[in-house]
Scaffold this motif. Sequence first.
Motif, PDB file in Angstrom:
ATOM      1  N   LEU A   1       0.780  -1.643   0.591  1.00 16.84           N
ATOM      2  CA  LEU A   1       0.129   0.237   0.046  1.00 16.84           C
ATOM      3  C   LEU A   1       0.731   0.873  -0.268  1.00 16.84           C
ATOM      4  N   LEU A   2       2.282   1.143   0.388  1.00 18.28           N
ATOM      5  CA  LEU A   2       3.069   1.959   0.244  1.00 18.28           C
ATOM      6  C   LEU A   2       3.606   2.411  -1.063  1.00 18.28           C
ATOM      7  N   PRO A   3       3.293   3.893  -1.366  1.00 17.45           N
ATOM      8  CA  PRO A   3       4.178   4.472  -2.707  1.00 17.45           C
ATOM      9  C   PRO A   3       5.425   3.860  -3.006  1.00 17.45           C
ATOM     10  N   LYS A   4       5.101   3.123  -4.059  1.00 17.01           N
ATOM     11  CA  LYS A   4       6.793   2.626  -4.487  1.00 17.01           C
ATOM     12  C   LYS A   4       7.591   3.119  -5.331  1.00 17.01           C
ATOM     13  N   SER A   5       7.511   4.511  -5.910  1.00 18.68           N
ATOM     14  CA  SER A   5       7.479   5.540  -6.265  1.00 18.68           C
ATOM     15  C   SER A   5       7.236   6.776  -6.441  1.00 18.68           C
ATOM     16  N   PHE A   6       7.550   7.807  -6.714  1.00 17.43           N
ATOM     17  CA  PHE A   6       7.040   9.058  -6.447  1.00 17.43           C
ATOM     18  C   PHE A   6       6.921   9.962  -7.689  1.00 17.43           C
ATOM     19  N   PRO A   7       6.262  10.581  -7.488  1.00 18.16           N
ATOM     20  CA  PRO A   7       6.409  11.891  -8.799  1.00 18.16           C
ATOM     21  C   PRO A   7       7.288  12.815  -8.892  1.00 18.16           C
ATOM     22  N   ARG A   8       7.229  13.115  -9.843  1.00 19.88           N
ATOM     23  CA  ARG A   8       8.642  14.103 -10.373  1.00 19.88           C
ATOM     24  C   ARG A   8       7.828  15.658 -10.469  1.00 19.88           C
ATOM     25  N   LEU A   9       8.631  16.346  -9.211  1.00 17.67           N
ATOM     26  CA  LEU A   9       7.765  17.643  -9.096  1.00 17.67           C
ATOM     27  C   LEU A   9       9.235  18.853  -9.182  1.00 17.67           C
ATOM     28  N   ASP A  10       9.011  19.923 -10.346  1.00 18.45           N
ATOM     29  CA  ASP A  10       9.497  20.575 -11.023  1.00 18.45           C
ATOM     30  C   ASP A  10      10.154  21.576  -9.116  1.00 18.45           C
ATOM     31  N   GLY A  11      11.489  21.533  -9.040  1.00 15.86           N
ATOM     32  CA  GLY A  11      11.836  22.490  -7.532  1.00 15.86           C
ATOM     33  C   GLY A  11      12.196  21.079  -6.948  1.00 15.86           C
ATOM     34  N   TYR A  12      11.593  19.964  -6.345  1.00 15.18           N
ATOM     35  CA  TYR A  12      11.357  19.401  -5.691  1.00 15.18           C
ATOM     36  C   TYR A  12      11.443  18.180  -5.866  1.00 15.18           C
ATOM     37  N   SER A  13      12.031  16.888  -4.163  1.00 16.85           N
ATOM     38  CA  SER A  13      12.394  16.057  -4.138  1.00 16.85           C
ATOM     39  C   SER A  13      11.187  15.110  -3.499  1.00 16.85           C
ATOM     40  N   LEU A  14      10.849  14.170  -3.003  1.00 20.77           N
ATOM     41  CA  LEU A  14       9.909  13.028  -2.102  1.00 20.77           C
ATOM     42  C   LEU A  14      11.050  12.319  -2.180  1.00 20.77           C
TER      43      LEU A  14
ATOM     44  N   LEU B   1      -2.604  14.894  -8.143  1.00 24.64           N
ATOM     45  CA  LEU B   1      -3.248  15.191  -8.578  1.00 24.64           C
ATOM     46  C   LEU B   1      -3.435  15.750 -10.153  1.00 24.64           C
ATOM     47  N   THR B   2      -2.148  16.819 -10.473  1.00 27.81           N
ATOM     48  CA  THR B   2      -2.194  17.366 -11.373  1.00 27.81           C
ATOM     49  C   THR B   2      -0.482  17.223 -11.839  1.00 27.81           C
ATOM     50  N   GLU B   3       0.016  17.936 -12.734  1.00 27.54           N
ATOM     51  CA  GLU B   3       1.191  18.125 -12.676  1.00 27.54           C
ATOM     52  C   GLU B   3       2.247  19.126 -12.304  1.00 27.54           C
TER      53      GLU B   3
END
Length: 639
Positions: A416-429, A449-451
């Motif tokens: 149930l935990l995220p296997k990967s994280f979305p790419r965010l402009d200027g940020y990392s997770l 939710l959105t880009e």
Amino acid sequence: MASSVMTSGGTTCRLSLPSRLDAVRETVKRACAFLSEQRVGEPGLVACELALVEACNNAVAYSNGATDSARSNETSVEIEVSCDSHWIEMHVIDHGPGFEWPEELVLPDDSEEHGRGLYIIHSLMDDVVYLRGRGQNRLIMRLSRGGIGDSKTSMGGTADGDPAHPETRDSDQIPDGNSKISKNTNPAASNVSPDASHAAESPKRLAEVEQKLALSEHVIGTMAKEICCRSEELAAIFRSTSELGGGSDLEAFSERLLNDLLHISSADWFIFRLAAPNEPRLIGVSASNSNISLTPIDLQSEEAAGFLESRAALGRRDAPFDAQNPALPNDPLLLAHPNNVGVVKPICMGETLLGTLAIGKNSSERAFTPGQLDVIETFCEFLAIQTMNVRLHQQHLDHRVTSRELDIARNIQQSLLPKSFPRLDGYSLAGFCLNARQVGGDFFDVLPLTEDKVLLVIADVMGKGVPAALFAATLHTLVRSVSEWTHRPVEIMERVNRLIYDELSGVDMFITAQIVLADIHKRRLVIANAGHCPVLVQHRDGTVESISPEGMPLGIMPDAMFEQRVVSVADSPAVILYTDGLTEARNAHGEFFGHERFISWLTQHHTASPTASELSKSLKAEIKSFQGQTALSDDQTFL
């Protein structure tokens, strides 16, 4: 070592017997070998061997009860055997406290466990004297060389003017104290010649011999029955031993074992019940009569409080039933077996009640003998071992099944935990979740939710283990479902609280949670909090801000309202969401990691500009270094 020395008028053999029962038989054989060398006939040898074995067994038993001071002076039993042409005289000397010689030696009842040895000696010998004193006791036994009971001469002298043995006359050899003499005849008999005495009393002697033999046969027959009973008892237990650990079919095992017990103890029926785990009930397992109803007995019921099986179970002691100890009219045992005698025995392992065994006879006249009760007790102890063995075997199987199920649950929860994280402009997770047990109540989630918008979720279900994991999975599903129609954290929190309130309040549990909308385009966070730890926002100047909007945990009130905070992160190198398992982590000294230490660690990284992954590795290393080898007391999660 044995020694043979010549004395005036005969020959004497002296033997030393270690104070052990297993040494008696071999030592007595050596004494009998000496008598055989003196041409003692077979009847005399048999009588001397039987009497000497009983006397030595008795001496060893009382010698082992000696005080420490007496034992330090002498630890063995001495045997002296003298023989001349007319008499055999045997002395058995011990150094124990001794015993009281009975006023009258009679054949004990079959139910009695003691007294037969002295009776056998009394029956086989012509004269018996017991001298009891301080530090030494002497049992003197005399037998005529003419055969068992061929002479009736007092211990003070011998027939035909034969001098008495020095051992019986020398006061230095006789210990001070009480003495008992058995079978002393009229002293005038010593003035009558042996031949005349034998001729005059031969019919009487023959009758005495026959009476002695008959009594001895009865005693030996009774002892043989007991030996046979014990042999059958051991055989039955040995047959059952191979089944120990071999399975969990306690019903079949108990039926085989207890049917053997019926035969050995001369009983007619049995009823075996088990104590229900974690319940005050006795559950029927097996009975000799398959037509008997084994209805469970409630040990807390007022009606059942007086039942024999209840009394044995609750009191942890035997509950006999007979004419003097009648059962209640509604007792299940009385209804199943009226007008019976027997006993209900608790089956226990230490203080743990495992069940009860009721065993009885279809007669109000034939009670169990002490020997039969001993056999029943032995079988109960063996049955307790097997019952505990089956219980432990089942617990082991249950543990293996549970462990396997928990492994599956852990895999499901990890999925149930995220296997990967979305790419965010200027940020990392980056995220981390470590359960204190195989499964736990912490989780985090990242919903794109959105880009340029993501929903960050972190939660901590009260408690640990499977119940917490179930609610964590439920919350995970609800948040994802509700977020499909609204992106506002406050609305998501209020909607989820209403949906999960009944389930949480029904088991007195709650959930602390945090939902954060990260708007990358506007460089801001929208935060809703349900009684959770604050969000830590680090600024470029090194300061750390703790943000915690008002809101009670989920499951406390069905219509709870939540506040929402909007925070700019345009100049924030890092933002951390976490559960209290981090700040409440303990080291070997019992110290908490704490909020201040957490802030201090984060402040140290304000100039390094690490990625989220690097910051995550650093935080895990910091926590592990602080805890050392101390086990986790709570789940640890951060995002």
